[in-house]
Scaffold this motif. Sequence first.
Motif, PDB file in Angstrom:
ATOM      1  N   ALA A  73      11.008   6.539   3.855  1.00  0.00           N
ATOM      2  CA  ALA A  73       9.740   5.744   3.518  1.00  0.00           C
ATOM      3  C   ALA A  73       9.387   6.107   2.021  1.00  0.00           C
ATOM      4  O   ALA A  73       9.627   7.364   1.645  1.00  0.00           O
ATOM      5  N   GLY A  74       8.927   5.244   1.254  1.00  0.00           N
ATOM      6  CA  GLY A  74       8.303   5.980  -0.183  1.00  0.00           C
ATOM      7  C   GLY A  74       7.535   4.950  -0.834  1.00  0.00           C
ATOM      8  O   GLY A  74       7.215   3.756  -0.215  1.00  0.00           O
ATOM      9  N   LYS A  75       7.031   5.265  -1.955  1.00  0.00           N
ATOM     10  CA  LYS A  75       6.215   4.322  -2.735  1.00  0.00           C
ATOM     11  C   LYS A  75       7.115   3.851  -3.805  1.00  0.00           C
ATOM     12  O   LYS A  75       7.823   4.363  -4.477  1.00  0.00           O
ATOM     13  N   VAL A  76       6.955   2.314  -4.215  1.00  0.00           N
ATOM     14  CA  VAL A  76       7.568   1.762  -5.106  1.00  0.00           C
ATOM     15  C   VAL A  76       6.671   0.887  -6.229  1.00  0.00           C
ATOM     16  O   VAL A  76       5.713   0.591  -5.708  1.00  0.00           O
ATOM     17  N   PRO A  77       6.959   0.965  -7.304  1.00  0.00           N
ATOM     18  CA  PRO A  77       6.185   0.203  -8.385  1.00  0.00           C
ATOM     19  C   PRO A  77       6.606  -1.360  -7.972  1.00  0.00           C
ATOM     20  O   PRO A  77       7.752  -1.614  -7.878  1.00  0.00           O
ATOM     21  N   VAL A  78       5.433  -2.248  -8.285  1.00  0.00           N
ATOM     22  CA  VAL A  78       5.763  -3.631  -7.978  1.00  0.00           C
ATOM     23  C   VAL A  78       4.855  -4.304  -9.046  1.00  0.00           C
ATOM     24  O   VAL A  78       3.832  -3.930  -9.455  1.00  0.00           O
ATOM     25  N   PHE A  79       5.462  -5.400  -9.657  1.00  0.00           N
ATOM     26  CA  PHE A  79       4.693  -6.250 -10.656  1.00  0.00           C
ATOM     27  C   PHE A  79       4.627  -7.589 -10.009  1.00  0.00           C
ATOM     28  O   PHE A  79       5.545  -8.452  -9.478  1.00  0.00           O
ATOM     29  N   ARG A  80       3.469  -8.131 -10.091  1.00  0.00           N
ATOM     30  CA  ARG A  80       3.164  -9.393  -9.577  1.00  0.00           C
ATOM     31  C   ARG A  80       2.643 -10.352 -10.733  1.00  0.00           C
ATOM     32  O   ARG A  80       1.842 -10.006 -11.488  1.00  0.00           O
ATOM     33  N   VAL A  81       3.356 -11.452 -10.928  1.00  0.00           N
ATOM     34  CA  VAL A  81       3.101 -12.281 -12.055  1.00  0.00           C
ATOM     35  C   VAL A  81       1.803 -13.081 -11.919  1.00  0.00           C
ATOM     36  O   VAL A  81       1.654 -13.570 -10.550  1.00  0.00           O
ATOM     37  N   SER A  82       0.787 -13.377 -12.688  1.00  0.00           N
ATOM     38  CA  SER A  82      -0.122 -14.039 -12.810  1.00  0.00           C
ATOM     39  C   SER A  82       0.234 -15.652 -12.585  1.00  0.00           C
ATOM     40  O   SER A  82       1.202 -16.231 -13.168  1.00  0.00           O
ATOM     41  N   LYS A  83      -0.582 -16.412 -11.994  1.00  0.00           N
ATOM     42  CA  LYS A  83      -0.319 -17.804 -11.796  1.00  0.00           C
ATOM     43  C   LYS A  83      -0.419 -18.483 -13.149  1.00  0.00           C
ATOM     44  O   LYS A  83       0.346 -19.418 -13.401  1.00  0.00           O
ATOM     45  N   SER A  84      -1.395 -18.072 -14.064  1.00  0.00           N
ATOM     46  CA  SER A  84      -1.391 -18.767 -15.449  1.00  0.00           C
ATOM     47  C   SER A  84      -0.150 -18.455 -16.051  1.00  0.00           C
ATOM     48  O   SER A  84       0.310 -19.339 -16.855  1.00  0.00           O
ATOM     49  N   LEU A  85       0.407 -17.384 -16.109  1.00  0.00           N
ATOM     50  CA  LEU A  85       1.793 -17.063 -16.886  1.00  0.00           C
ATOM     51  C   LEU A  85       2.990 -17.890 -16.123  1.00  0.00           C
ATOM     52  O   LEU A  85       3.564 -18.650 -16.748  1.00  0.00           O
ATOM     53  N   ILE A  86       2.838 -18.120 -14.814  1.00  0.00           N
ATOM     54  CA  ILE A  86       3.799 -19.058 -14.035  1.00  0.00           C
ATOM     55  C   ILE A  86       3.839 -20.428 -14.677  1.00  0.00           C
ATOM     56  O   ILE A  86       4.678 -21.292 -14.735  1.00  0.00           O
TER      57      ILE A  86
END
Length: 89
Positions: A73-86
């Motif tokens: 188990a561990g921590k991971v960085p995540v990037f979520r793209v904004s709807k306006s960029l999509i």
Amino acid sequence: MDKTKLINAVSQKSGITKKEAEIAVETVIEVITQSLVGGKPFALIGFGKFEVCQREARTRIHPKTGEEFIIQAGKVPVFRVSKSLIQQM
């Protein structure tokens, strides 16, 4: 685009030297990193959100040997793209 190209683009678009652009880019990366290490999300409105997610331990099978092994188990960085960029894509 890699970091060097980003620095060059920032330099050209803002009219500052490459050294100043490098300092600016490094500073932004450092601020995002410090925020994530501190467990806080970092959001850029209109671009996306960086955050840290917890992954549970899980069991997998090695494809060559068929052996089971545990991924910790561990921590991971995540990037979520904004709807306006999509929508701009």
